[in-house]
Design a protein around this motif. Structure first.
Motif, PDB file in Angstrom:
ATOM      1  N   THR A  20      31.459  29.715  97.309  1.00  0.00           N
ATOM      2  CA  THR A  20      31.073  29.634  98.713  1.00  0.00           C
ATOM      3  C   THR A  20      30.379  30.877  99.234  1.00  0.00           C
ATOM      4  O   THR A  20      30.009  30.928 100.398  1.00  0.00           O
ATOM      5  N   GLY A  21      30.203  31.891  98.419  1.00  0.00           N
ATOM      6  CA  GLY A  21      29.494  33.101  98.841  1.00  0.00           C
ATOM      7  C   GLY A  21      30.292  33.984  99.770  1.00  0.00           C
ATOM      8  O   GLY A  21      29.729  34.725 100.553  1.00  0.00           O
ATOM      9  N   GLY A  22      31.603  33.934  99.686  1.00  0.00           N
ATOM     10  CA  GLY A  22      32.450  34.759 100.538  1.00  0.00           C
ATOM     11  C   GLY A  22      32.429  36.218 100.147  1.00  0.00           C
ATOM     12  O   GLY A  22      31.513  36.690  99.474  1.00  0.00           O
ATOM     13  N   ALA A  23      33.437  36.938 100.549  1.00  0.00           N
ATOM     14  CA  ALA A  23      33.538  38.369 100.277  1.00  0.00           C
ATOM     15  C   ALA A  23      33.966  38.583  98.824  1.00  0.00           C
ATOM     16  O   ALA A  23      35.143  38.590  98.523  1.00  0.00           O
ATOM     17  N   CYS A  24      33.006  38.745  97.944  1.00  0.00           N
ATOM     18  CA  CYS A  24      33.292  38.889  96.518  1.00  0.00           C
ATOM     19  C   CYS A  24      32.793  40.224  95.999  1.00  0.00           C
ATOM     20  O   CYS A  24      31.858  40.814  96.544  1.00  0.00           O
ATOM     21  N   VAL A  25      33.411  40.662  94.941  1.00  0.00           N
ATOM     22  CA  VAL A  25      32.940  41.854  94.247  1.00  0.00           C
ATOM     23  C   VAL A  25      32.649  41.489  92.805  1.00  0.00           C
ATOM     24  O   VAL A  25      33.150  40.493  92.284  1.00  0.00           O
ATOM     25  N   ARG A  37      30.768  46.467  92.612  1.00  0.00           N
ATOM     26  CA  ARG A  37      29.703  46.312  93.595  1.00  0.00           C
ATOM     27  C   ARG A  37      29.886  45.021  94.381  1.00  0.00           C
ATOM     28  O   ARG A  37      30.642  44.137  93.984  1.00  0.00           O
ATOM     29  N   ASP A  38      29.179  44.894  95.489  1.00  0.00           N
ATOM     30  CA  ASP A  38      29.215  43.723  96.358  1.00  0.00           C
ATOM     31  C   ASP A  38      28.348  42.630  95.741  1.00  0.00           C
ATOM     32  O   ASP A  38      27.148  42.818  95.541  1.00  0.00           O
ATOM     33  N   SER A  39      28.940  41.480  95.457  1.00  0.00           N
ATOM     34  CA  SER A  39      28.192  40.413  94.801  1.00  0.00           C
ATOM     35  C   SER A  39      27.092  39.835  95.684  1.00  0.00           C
ATOM     36  O   SER A  39      26.087  39.329  95.181  1.00  0.00           O
ATOM     37  N   LYS A  40      27.265  39.900  96.997  1.00  0.00           N
ATOM     38  CA  LYS A  40      26.240  39.353  97.896  1.00  0.00           C
ATOM     39  C   LYS A  40      24.951  40.169  97.831  1.00  0.00           C
ATOM     40  O   LYS A  40      23.873  39.636  98.055  1.00  0.00           O
ATOM     41  N   LEU A  41      25.054  41.452  97.520  1.00  0.00           N
ATOM     42  CA  LEU A  41      23.886  42.325  97.474  1.00  0.00           C
ATOM     43  C   LEU A  41      23.294  42.435  96.075  1.00  0.00           C
ATOM     44  O   LEU A  41      22.162  42.887  95.914  1.00  0.00           O
ATOM     45  N   LEU A  48      30.335  51.533  93.068  1.00  0.00           N
ATOM     46  CA  LEU A  48      31.467  52.450  93.155  1.00  0.00           C
ATOM     47  C   LEU A  48      32.026  52.628  91.740  1.00  0.00           C
ATOM     48  O   LEU A  48      32.619  51.705  91.183  1.00  0.00           O
ATOM     49  N   PRO A  49      31.814  53.794  91.119  1.00  0.00           N
ATOM     50  CA  PRO A  49      32.302  54.000  89.757  1.00  0.00           C
ATOM     51  C   PRO A  49      33.742  54.508  89.727  1.00  0.00           C
ATOM     52  O   PRO A  49      34.145  55.297  90.580  1.00  0.00           O
TER      53      PRO A  49
END
Length: 69
Positions: A20-25, A37-41, A48-49
Motif C-alpha cells: 500500500t505504499g505506507g511508511a516503509c524502510v 533508507r525510506d522506501s518511498k524515496l 542511515l548507516p
C-alpha cells in the motif's frame, strides 16, 4: 573511518510492509555496514548507516521487545 559504499547494494523491504505504499524502510548489507533508507524515496533517500555491532544490538532490542512502547 571511510563512509560505506551503498552504490551497488541490494535493498530489501520488509515482507510486512505490504503493497500500500505506507511508511516503509529498506535495508541493505554492505561490507562493514547496514544501511536503512525510506522506501518511498528509493535512490533519492538519505541512507542511515549502522556499524555491524550497532545493527546487531538494534535487532536484538527489537526481537526481545525492548523497544515496544
Amino acid at each position: 573511518m571511510r563512509a560505506p559504499d551503498f552504490s551497488q547494494a541490494h535493498w530489501r523491504k520488509s515482507s510486512r510492509s505490504g503493497g500500500t505504499g505506507g511508511a516503509c524502510v529498506e535495508v541493505a548489507l554492505v561490507v562493514n555496514a547496514t544501511g536503512v533508507r525510506d522506501s518511498k524515496l528509493g535512490d533519492a533517500s538519505p541512507i542511515l548507516p549502522f556499524a555491524p555491532g550497532a545493527w546487531s544490538a538494534f535487532l536484538t532490542a527489537v526481537k526481545t521487545g525492548e523497544l515496544d512502547g
